[in-house]
Design an enzyme around this catalytic site. Sequence first.
Site, PDB file in Angstrom:
ATOM      1  N   ASP A 168      58.760 143.183 101.239  1.00 18.36           N
ATOM      2  CA  ASP A 168      58.199 141.762 100.873  1.00 18.36           C
ATOM      3  C   ASP A 168      56.916 141.530 101.339  1.00 18.36           C
ATOM      4  OD1 ASP A 168      58.656 141.582 103.445  1.00 18.36           O
ATOM      5  OD2 ASP A 168      60.437 139.970 103.212  1.00 18.36           O
TER       6      ASP A 168
ATOM      7  N   GLU B 254      58.606 147.212 114.397  1.00 19.53           N
ATOM      8  CA  GLU B 254      57.202 146.994 114.227  1.00 19.53           C
ATOM      9  C   GLU B 254      56.560 146.202 115.421  1.00 19.53           C
ATOM     10  OE1 GLU B 254      56.858 144.771 110.557  1.00 19.53           O
ATOM     11  OE2 GLU B 254      54.877 144.011 110.950  1.00 19.53           O
TER      12      GLU B 254
HETATM   13  O1  KIV Z   1      57.472 144.284 103.993  1.00 20.66           O
HETATM   14  C1  KIV Z   1      57.260 145.341 104.327  1.00 20.66           C
HETATM   15  O2  KIV Z   1      56.120 145.893 103.569  1.00 20.66           O
HETATM   16  C2  KIV Z   1      57.386 146.023 105.487  1.00 20.66           C
HETATM   17  C3  KIV Z   1      56.674 146.838 106.174  1.00 20.66           C
HETATM   18  C4  KIV Z   1      55.724 146.536 107.008  1.00 20.66           C
HETATM   19  C5  KIV Z   1      57.752 147.634 107.080  1.00 20.66           C
HETATM   20  O3  KIV Z   1      58.735 145.238 105.934  1.00 20.66           O
END
Ligand code: KIV
Length: 254
Positions: free
Chosen positions: A41, A171
């Site tokens: 997202d 993260e």
């Molecule tokens: O939305 C995304 O791209 C993510 C990644 C940063 C892990 O959740």
Amino acid sequence: MDAVQKIKSMKSRQRIVMLTAYDFPMAKLMDGLVDIILVGDSMGMVVFGYDNTTKVTMQDMARAVGSVSRGAKNSLVVGDLPIGTYDNEKDALKNSRLLIDAGAQAVKIERKPEIAGFLAKNGINVMGHIGLTPQTITNFKVQGKNEEDAKKLLEEAKAMDNAKCFSLVLECVPIGLAEKITQSVSIPTIGIGAGVHCDGQVLVTHDILGLFDAFKPKFVKRYAQIGNEMKGAFERYAKEVREGKFPSDEFSFH
Ligand code: KIV
């Protein structure tokens, strides 16, 4: 062995490579070069230009997952469930099935081990995401820095493992804590800003290509400056059109 089992079996043996993609051409370019393509997202920020990820809808995600899955024949495709689409079991299952029907082989959710467990029991492959979870967090800093927070994060990781997630994104977690979590869970951890001891790594593709420059987190390494290349092409095209040089005879019909 199916693709999800293959990712699980890579834990501690082979580093897992994951990148994001949101459309067919990008997926086609990275297919087979990466183990997992995440339709994240983050699309809300790097493609739609929103300030955060919270305005992304199920319709946006299903369209993007469909587009990516048509370009990805070898890499595993994981679709993010947007905020508010997995608040209860019924919504979580309905929306996961929408992404699976669109072409994803798994979904990713932020936190919520009880929902992860319910989805897994119902045959959905779930990637968990803990640490800095952009859908709900207000403190956009490294997570788990003090002893109490670190303990909570470790417990949360174990809960996602017990809930039968097949992998777990960490993260913005200190390198030592990410290592401890990686050693304490049975599933592969995939780090973003979580150091080298995770079982795999993920970055947002637009960040590594220099296509998104609103800001650059410390953990982002730029592997190319495609944005500059594109700008150069737009400038040359505009100049040639304005000067009457394009289309030359070579590009014309007689
Ligand atoms: O939305 C995304 O791209 C993510 C990644 C940063 C892990 O959740």
